[in-house]
Each structure stands twice: as structure tokens, then as C-alpha cells.
Design a protein around this motif. Structure first.
Motif, short mmCIF file in Angstrom:
data_model
loop_
_atom_site.label_atom_id
_atom_site.label_comp_id
_atom_site.label_asym_id
_atom_site.label_seq_id
_atom_site.Cartn_x
_atom_site.Cartn_y
_atom_site.Cartn_z
N LEU A 1 -4.99 3.67 -3.21
CA LEU A 1 -4.83 1.86 -3.75
C LEU A 1 -3.90 2.26 -4.73
O LEU A 1 -4.09 2.90 -5.69
N THR B 1 -6.33 4.78 4.16
CA THR B 1 -6.45 5.64 4.49
C THR B 1 -5.51 6.52 5.19
O THR B 1 -5.32 6.08 6.16
N SER C 1 1.06 -1.09 0.52
CA SER C 1 0.39 -0.12 -0.13
C SER C 1 0.74 1.46 0.24
O SER C 1 1.93 0.70 0.53
N TYR D 1 -4.58 5.15 -7.18
CA TYR D 1 -6.38 5.60 -7.19
C TYR D 1 -6.51 6.75 -5.71
O TYR D 1 -5.55 6.09 -4.82
N ASN E 1 -3.68 -5.46 -6.99
CA ASN E 1 -3.77 -3.75 -6.34
C ASN E 1 -3.15 -4.44 -5.27
O ASN E 1 -3.79 -6.08 -4.29
N GLN F 1 -9.17 7.83 0.38
CA GLN F 1 -8.54 6.37 0.15
C GLN F 1 -8.03 5.94 -0.40
O GLN F 1 -7.98 6.78 -1.90
N SER G 1 -3.94 -3.49 -1.11
CA SER G 1 -4.72 -3.12 -0.41
C SER G 1 -5.16 -1.88 -0.10
O SER G 1 -4.05 -0.95 0.17
N GLN G 2 -6.62 -1.87 0.08
CA GLN G 2 -6.71 0.44 0.24
C GLN G 2 -6.44 0.97 1.95
O GLN G 2 -6.69 0.20 2.65
N ASN H 1 -9.71 7.91 -3.79
CA ASN H 1 -11.07 7.70 -3.67
C ASN H 1 -11.92 7.23 -4.90
O ASN H 1 -12.89 8.00 -5.14
N GLY H 2 -11.18 6.36 -5.19
CA GLY H 2 -11.98 5.47 -6.93
C GLY H 2 -11.57 6.29 -8.03
O GLY H 2 -11.73 5.18 -8.98
#
Length: 605
Positions: A351, A367, A293, A323, A362, A349, A364-365, A325-326
Motif C-alpha cells: 500500500l 498483492t 497502487s 507499506y 492511501n 500486501q 488501494s492495497q 504487509n501493514g
């Protein structure tokens, strides 16, 4: 069906009827050539034929033969031998078989139809050398003597030998039946390098090889081993293949995008041999694994993002995609990126995607927050005087905290410190909105201000003012009385140690009588007698009352005595006179006397 001691035995049991056919062969089959054996049942006739020899038995009670179980050729598995003890089973068949067929159907290919094989070479005879046969006239004398056992060496590996014992004495000789034994296999020699290998994916390869030439014995298994090229001599992974008829195997547990050297190991019961050379192959790339991450160094309005390459890249990383927030905000080969124009202490967020030519993976996400700042504004605290020694402080939480509120700090100063030295009297992370300040001084003006703190720092409010209720003074000092003349005093004093309010007046008492009552800190007392003793006491007053200080005594300075000194004489003899005198009326101090005498005096001779 058994071949034992030159006799081909046929045992047939149908229901309760047991039939046996014995065909005498002698050593006619020990000629190194192929022999054809036929066993048949036609009605009540059971026959056995080998080459030109034939024997049959007629048994009217024999029933129809139905085979509904596996057919065992060369021996019977140990787990079922107990069911056929009457057959007197001995060691399994040693030799070669081909062209096995039954009444119905074509020739059976044992290699393709057998369900299991134990120490069987399904590719045919191991050797075409038949120079050694089992005819009696060609036997070799192994031992002569009186012992009952012998050890024979220098035999060929995986070769069947026939032995019999002849016992002799003066009356003649007797021979045993022929018994056979097979030597064990030898360790394989000249194991070839795998002939071909291709990658199934980045984690496994399929390897093909040729059967080792010149192996004397039955190959029990093959072992494929993969070594990292230029790596340690310990294989990374291996695969054991128990089906020796298969010349293809799969090696699993490899790492993508890695060079490997693959070897072949062939094993007999005697041991294993690994090929001297290896086949080199490179596994293809795969999607990365263990993508980490992203991390960040936080600032109030931007984030300095960074990330490390995947722990297991599985190839060449072609790009990273970040990324927030998506939404993708960065794509490229770099490992750093600055995200700007963010709100103070705002969560986002993140990623990370890492890609090779084979695919992407990917992380892990995670914060991440922008950094905190001190609160934008802190209101001055509200002060309530509870009594002469206590102030109650209240405040509100800042409207814009700019982070996570960590603590409140209360600073206080007084006019005694010229409002310049601020002392911390409260520092707490409990985040209460009030505090009571005890043990203050009455009638004192206090300046109090509040600091609110986050992880980004503290903001301090304007100061609020409060004056505690007055009280009677405490610590009224003793006056200092100094006499510079014989008839007066200069008396001075300081403020009380604790005024406990505004001093409205100071009173000076001399000898118990109020001499002066004013706001002055000094007094001039005159018209006093020289060397006279007087007492002084200071009184300090506030609006709440007065307090007296300690009593001090002092004398005025001395002056010259006043009045006459009356002298009286008494003659005590021819050589002595006694003098007496009275003190002056006003000594005006500590008096010392001096006697002056004139006239003639006797001197000692």
C-alpha cells in the motif's frame, strides 16, 4: 389599496360586507416628492389620507379586521389573482416606497422582512431625477394623426411614463384616463471586479463584491466565474446567485493548488455584463487524490518496486510511504524501492501513501508475488511395461514447486538414436500424474525422463529405463547374393527393420535348405556349378519366434564350356553347304558359337 387615474381606492371586505373608499388626488402627487399615505379602520369608520387630502366612509356593518395571510405590496402574485377578480387588478406598482409601518410596531424594513421579491430594488429608488412628472400641463405631445397606435423611441431605460389619448373633431375633444408604462432595464454597465476572495478550502472560495454603480434597472442575479490563470477562456466553474441583495457568494468545484481568475457578472432582464478585470486567487493544497497502487518487477528473492505520482496531486508531494504487509518499509520522495530477502513466489500486501502539506491519501492495497523458479527437484518417473508396444508412466508432484505448476513434459529416446536425441512425447497443462505411451516397438530399450515446469522454468528428472516385451521380428530384409566365382556366392543381409527384441540367430536358406544358422550377417556358399540358378531367403529369430524375409534368386558366374562340339554338314548344291552342331555337354553359361570355314570361295564378277 390601488392608485389609479388620480384616485386612491380602498377596498375592504370583512365577512359579507364590502366597503369602498375613493380619495380624489388628481395629479397632486406627481411632483417628484415623497407622499405620505395613511389607511385606517377605527370601528365603523374606514378612512384614507394622502398629505392634506382625506376621505372616509361610515359602515356600521363592518366587522373587525383580522389579517392572517401574507401582505402583498406593489402587486399580487399571478397564482392568486383569480381569487380577487372583483378588484380589477392591473399592472403592479411602479415607483418608490419607504417607511412602511403598521399600527403596531416600528417602521418595517422591507429588505429584511420580505419573504420574496420580484423585480424589486430593495435598496431604495433607482434614481433621484424627478424632472419628468405626470402633471397634465407638463405633458409632451408624442403623436398627432389618425392612426390608433404609435411607437415611441429614445426613452430612458427603466423609467415610468404616463400616457393619455385625446380625441378631437370639429365639435370638441375628449381625453382618456392616464395610463402608465415602464421601459425595460438596460444591460448593466461598469460591473466591478470582485473586491475580495478567500479560500474556504482547496475546492471552494468565498467571493465578495460591491454593488455595480449606475445600473438602470433591477439586478436579477449575479454570476461568479472562475478561470484557470493562463488557461482557456472557458470558465472552469461558475455560481449563479439569484438573491441580488447578497454581495457575497461561494464558488465550488475548484481544483486545489491552482491559480484562478475570478470575475463578476451582473444581470438584468435586458442581459448580463461581465467585469472587465478579474481577481486572482490561489486555492490551497489538499490531500492527494487518485493515488496509484505500486507496481513491481518480480525476481525470485526481491521486488523492484515503483510507483507513479498521484493523478491529482492537489499540491506538492512532500513524501511517499510504502507499506508491506501493514508495516512501513520506505518513506521519502523517491518513486522506486527494492524489497530484498524475500521467499520465492511469496505473496505480499503493498500500500502506498502520498502526502502534501494538507494531508495524506492511501492507494488501494495490491498483492504482489516474487518471481517463480523451476522446481527444486523432480523424481524420475516410474515405468511399467504393459505389453510389447505400451509403457505406463507414473510420477509425483515436486516437493518444492517454487511457483505455480504449469505443465509436465515427458522426453523419450531409444538405443536406435544412441540415447542422444530426446523426443517430446507428452506436453500437457492438465497436471495429471500418469500417461500411457502407445505404439512402441517390441523388445526395445527406452529411456524416459520427466520435466516439471513453472512460470520460472523447467526442471528435468533423471532418466528411467524400460524394455518392451519382445516379439517376432518384422521387416526381415532380402539377402544380397553376389557371385565372384563360377562355383560360389557371397551372401549378406542387414538387420530386420523392426527386430522387436534381441536377434538370437539368423538362418540362410538356399534352394529351400538351411545353409547356415548363426548370429552372422553373411554366408559363403561354394561348390556350385557354373551359371547355376539358386534361391536364397533369410530367417531372423528372437526369443519369441522367427520370421522369414523375401525370396531372392541368383546365378553363379559363367565358366568355359566343357565337352566336344559335334558338327554335321550337308551339301545343298555346287555353292552351298549346310552346317549343324550339338551343344557341349556342360555349357557353363550362355553359349555363343563361332563357325570357322577354310578353302576357296567364289567371288561375284
Amino acid at each position: 389599496i390601488e392608485l389609479k387615474s388620480g384616485i386612491l381606492n380602498i377596498f375592504l371586505r370583512t365577512g359579507v360586507v364590502f366597503t369602498q373608499v375613493d380619495l380624489w388626488l388628481g395629479l397632486s402627487y406627481c411632483d417628484g416628492k415623497w407622499n405620505e399615505v395613511t389607511v385606517s379602520k377605527e370601528g365603523s369608520v374606514i378612512s384614507a389620507t394622502m398629505n392634506e387630502l382625506r376621505e372616509q366612509v361610515l359602515e356600521p356593518r363592518v366587522q373587525q379586521l383580522k389579517v392572517n395571510s401574507p401582505v402583498f405590496i406593489g402587486g399580487i402574485p399571478p397564482e392568486i389573482q383569480s381569487f380577487y377578480r372583483e378588484l380589477g387588478l392591473e399592472q403592479g406598482f411602479g415607483g418608490c416606497m419607504k417607511d412602511v409601518k403598521f399600527t403596531r410596531g416600528a417602521v418595517v424594513n422591507l429588505a429584511s422582512v420580505s419573504s420574496s421579491a420580484v423585480r424589486v430594488n430593495l435598496d431604495g429608488c433607482l434614481s433621484t431625477d424627478s424632472a419628468v412628472n405626470c402633471r397634465g400641463n407638463d405633458s409632451i405631445l408624442v403623436y398627432r394623426g389618425k392612426e390608433q397606435s404609435v411607437y415611441e423611441s429614445a426613452l430612458q431605460p427603466f423609467t415610468e411614463y404616463l400616457y393619455r389619448v385625446v380625441a378631437l373633431n370639429e365639435g370638441g375633444s375628449v381625453s382618456s384616463a392616464w395610463t402608465h408604462a415602464r421601459t425595460r432595464e438596460s444591460v448593466p454597465q461598469n460591473v466591478p471586479t470582485p473586491s475580495r476572495a478567500h479560500s474556504i478550502n482547496g475546492y471552494s472560495i468565498e467571493v465578495t463584491w460591491d454593488k455595480p454603480a449606475g445600473v438602470i434597472g433591477v439586478i436579477e442575479k449575479y454570476i461568479l466565474k472562475a478561470y484557470e490563470a493562463d488557461g482557456p477562456t472557458v470558465p472552469i466553474t461558475s455560481a449563479e446567485l439569484a438573491d441580488a441583495g447578497m454581495l457575497t457568494g461561494v464558488l465550488r468545484g475548484l481544483h486545489p493548488f491552482t491559480n484562478y481568475a475570478v470575475t463578476l457578472t451582473a444581470c438584468t432582464l435586458a442581459g448580463c455584463t461581465e467585469s472587465l478585470h478579474a481577481l486572482n486567487i490561489s486555492t490551497p493544497q489538499e490531500a492527494p487524490e487518485d493515488v496509484q497502487s505500486p507496481t513491481a518487477i518480480s525476481f525470485p528473492t526481491f521486488l523492484l518496486m515503483s510507483w507513479s505520482p498521484p493523478k491529482t496531486p492537489n499540491g506538492i508531494i512532500t513524501k511517499y510511504t510504502l507499506y508491506m504487509n501493514g508495516i512501513p518499509i520506505y518513506s521519502g520522495n523517491g518513486t522506486k524501492y527494492v524489497v530484498k530477502d524475500l521467499a520465492v513466489f511469496a505473496p505480499h500486501q503493498f500500500l502506498l501513501t502520498a502526502c502534501t502539506l494538507a494531508g495524506c491519501t492511501n492507494s488501494s492495497q495490491v498483492t504482489l508475488f516474487t518471481a517463480q523458479l523451476p522446481p527444486s527437484h523432480v523424481d524420475a518417473p516410474v515405468l511399467t511395461v504393459l505389453d510389447s508396444r505400451t509403457i505406463y508412466v507414473q510420477w509425483k508432484e515436486p516437493v518444492e514447486v517454487n511457483g505455480i505448476l504449469d505443465r509436465y513434459i515427458i522426453y523419450m529416446t531409444t538405443n536406435e538414436q544412441n540415447f542422444t536425441k530426446w523426443n517430446v512425447i507428452y506436453n500437457s497443462t492438465e497436471l495429471f500424474l500418469d500417461f500411457t505411451i502407445p505404439q512402441l516397438f517390441p523388445g526395445t530399450e527406452y529411456l524416459i525422463k520427466l520435466a516439471a515446469c513453472t512460470g520460472g522454468g523447467c526442471s528435468v528428472s533423471e532418466a528411467s529405463t524400460a524394455i518392451t516385451d519382445e516379439s517376432t521380428p518384422e521387416g526381415v530384409p532380402a539377402p544380397k547374393a553376389q557371385s565372384h566365382a563360377s562355383d560360389s556366392f557371397n551372401v549378406s543381409w542387414t538387420k530386420p527393420e523392426y527386430p522387436n527384441g534381441i536377434i538370437t540367430s539368423y538362418g540362410l536358406y538356399m534352394d529351400g535348405v538351411l545353409l547356415q544358422n548363426s548370429s552372422q550377417l553373411s554366408c559363403y556358399a561354394y561348390g556350385l556349378a557354373p551359371w547355376s540358378l539358386h534361391s536364397f531367403r533369410v530367417q531372423a529369430c528372437t526369443a519369441k519366434g522367427c520370421a522369414l524375409g523375401p525370396l531372392v534368386e541368383a546365378r553363379t558366374m559363367e565358366a568355359a564350356p566343357e565337352g566336344m562340339v559335334d558338327v554335321f554338314t550337308t551339301v545343298d548344291g555346287s555353292k552351298e553347304v549346310q552346317l549343324k552342331w550339338l551343344a557341349p555337354n556342360k555349357p557353363n553359361g550362355k553359349v555363343t558359337y563361332t563357325v570357322l570355314v577354310t578353302g576357296l570361295f567364289y567371288a561375284d564378277q
